[in-house]
Scaffold this active site. Structure first.
Site, PDB file in Angstrom:
ATOM      1  N   ASP A 185       0.845  -1.192   0.000  1.00 40.46           N
ATOM      2  CA  ASP A 185       0.000   0.000   0.000  1.00 40.46           C
ATOM      3  C   ASP A 185       0.883   1.246   0.000  1.00 40.46           C
ATOM      4  O   ASP A 185       0.621   2.214   0.706  1.00 40.46           O
ATOM      5  CB  ASP A 185      -0.943  -0.006   1.209  1.00 40.46           C
ATOM      6  CG  ASP A 185      -2.104   0.975   1.057  1.00 40.46           C
ATOM      7  OD1 ASP A 185      -2.311   1.465  -0.075  1.00 40.46           O
ATOM      8  OD2 ASP A 185      -2.787   1.260   2.051  1.00 40.46           O
ATOM      9  N   LYS A 209       2.178   3.429  -5.974  1.00 44.64           N
ATOM     10  CA  LYS A 209       1.679   2.419  -6.916  1.00 44.64           C
ATOM     11  C   LYS A 209       2.704   2.118  -8.009  1.00 44.64           C
ATOM     12  O   LYS A 209       2.755   0.994  -8.515  1.00 44.64           O
ATOM     13  CB  LYS A 209       0.351   2.870  -7.535  1.00 44.64           C
ATOM     14  CG  LYS A 209      -0.683   3.364  -6.521  1.00 44.64           C
ATOM     15  CD  LYS A 209      -0.815   2.477  -5.291  1.00 44.64           C
ATOM     16  CE  LYS A 209      -1.511   3.206  -4.165  1.00 44.64           C
ATOM     17  NZ  LYS A 209      -1.380   2.519  -2.859  1.00 44.64           N
ATOM     18  N   ASP A 216      -3.292  -3.010  -2.442  1.00 49.61           N
ATOM     19  CA  ASP A 216      -4.449  -2.115  -2.404  1.00 49.61           C
ATOM     20  C   ASP A 216      -4.386  -1.100  -3.546  1.00 49.61           C
ATOM     21  O   ASP A 216      -3.325  -0.839  -4.115  1.00 49.61           O
ATOM     22  CB  ASP A 216      -4.493  -1.387  -1.056  1.00 49.61           C
ATOM     23  CG  ASP A 216      -5.835  -0.700  -0.808  1.00 49.61           C
ATOM     24  OD1 ASP A 216      -6.830  -1.070  -1.475  1.00 49.61           O
ATOM     25  OD2 ASP A 216      -5.901   0.198   0.046  1.00 49.61           O
ATOM     26  N   ASN A 217      -5.550  -0.539  -3.874  1.00 49.09           N
ATOM     27  CA  ASN A 217      -5.670   0.577  -4.835  1.00 49.09           C
ATOM     28  C   ASN A 217      -5.165   0.227  -6.233  1.00 49.09           C
ATOM     29  O   ASN A 217      -4.596   1.080  -6.927  1.00 49.09           O
ATOM     30  CB  ASN A 217      -4.919   1.822  -4.331  1.00 49.09           C
ATOM     31  CG  ASN A 217      -5.369   2.289  -2.961  1.00 49.09           C
ATOM     32  OD1 ASN A 217      -4.550   2.450  -2.062  1.00 49.09           O
ATOM     33  ND2 ASN A 217      -6.661   2.491  -2.788  1.00 49.09           N
ATOM     34  N   GLU A 225     -11.525   3.927  -0.214  1.00 44.72           N
ATOM     35  CA  GLU A 225     -11.711   4.112   1.219  1.00 44.72           C
ATOM     36  C   GLU A 225     -12.240   5.511   1.559  1.00 44.72           C
ATOM     37  O   GLU A 225     -11.815   6.511   0.995  1.00 44.72           O
ATOM     38  CB  GLU A 225     -10.391   3.883   1.976  1.00 44.72           C
ATOM     39  CG  GLU A 225      -9.207   4.687   1.448  1.00 44.72           C
ATOM     40  CD  GLU A 225      -8.437   3.960   0.351  1.00 44.72           C
ATOM     41  OE1 GLU A 225      -7.336   4.419   0.039  1.00 44.72           O
ATOM     42  OE2 GLU A 225      -8.941   2.964  -0.196  1.00 44.72           O
TER      43      GLU A 225
END
Length: 259
Positions: A183, A186, A211-212, A241
């Site tokens: 996380d 990216k 995540d993401n 989120e």
């Protein structure tokens, strides 16, 4: 000069854009504008403000209370891109399903996901949590200790992932990673995953959760896991989120090794 008729013709288009992008405008306001204003007004970083709120609204030594206070602050006061409660429940389930003894977290930020993972680990497990920003790491350290986790459970490492991953075996004595949670930036997902693949620390059944992967997105990472043949994988679709209407997802990878 634009005539009134031409200006009026653009109004429906403008309204359509505003309606379709309204959730992104709200995110920009909460994540950027509010942060800049409160940085100037308080002289504290956003992460330090979050810690102050948690410190005064949570019960020390109670991880659930720490997470609940964080969730209230992030949803009602200021936006921080933690994994949040909805995707967090998926992470909880995967941790309990996997029962990992050695966990690597890439991107501790404020310590929210660190606490979330640590509370679900079996006895004797340990997290190696990486955070490259010293200010964020200082907040994460306070949050983690406030939740009641000591150095035996969580070791916080303040260095970039591309420096630490090659040293996990030699400097930290790791032989295998059972679970990896990504996380952080990216753009680092793919190179860090490839470093882990080359490190020999991933064994058959090792799980990586990222995540993401849909927003902001990690397309090169997703392309690699599709083409590499090294993983069984899926994307758990969800919303971003502490936001509404912004689609996101969390990738779950199970390492199968070279076939």
């Amino acid at each position: 000069m634009v005539s009134p008729a031409i200006a009026l013709a653009f109004i429906p288009l403008l309204l359509t854009v505003l309606i379709r992008c309204r959730f992104y405008f709200v995110l920009f306001y909460r994540a950027i504008l509010v942060r800049i204003w409160r940085d100037c007004m308080t002289g504290l970083s956003r992460e330090e403000r979050a810690y102050q709120y948690v410190l005064t609204h949570a019960t020390p030594g109670d991880p659930d209370s720490i997470l609940e206070a964080f969730d209230v602050w992030c949803s009602k006061v200021e936006f921080i891109s933690n994994i949040g409660p909805k995707k967090g429940k998926i992470l909880d389930r995967l941790i309990m399903q996997q029962s990992p003894l050695t966990v690597l977290e890439l991107g501790a930020h404020c310590g929210y996901s660190t606490v979330r993972i640590a509370r679900s680990l079996p006895l004797g497990a340990r997290i190696y949590s990486l955070e490259m920003d010293q200010g964020n790491a200082a907040v994460a350290e306070k949050i983690i200790r406030l939740a009641g986790f000591d150095d035996d459970t969580v070791e916080l490492i303040v260095n970039p992932s591309d420096e630490v991953i090659p040293q996990l075996r030699s400097e930290y004595g790791l032989e295998r990673l059972d679970f990896v949670f990504m996380d952080h930036w990216k753009k680092c997902y793919l190179p860090d995953l490839q470093m882990l693949e080359g490190s020999g620390l991933l064994g058959k059944g090792s799980m990586i959760v990222a995540d993401n992967v849909l927003f902001p997105g990690a397309p090169k990472f997703l392309r690699h896991i599709r083409k590499s043949g090294l993983y069984e994988w899926k994307v758990h679709r969800a919303t971003l989120e502490y936001s509404k209407g912004i689609r996101d997802g969390m990738a779950e990878l199970v390492y199968q090794g070279i076939k």
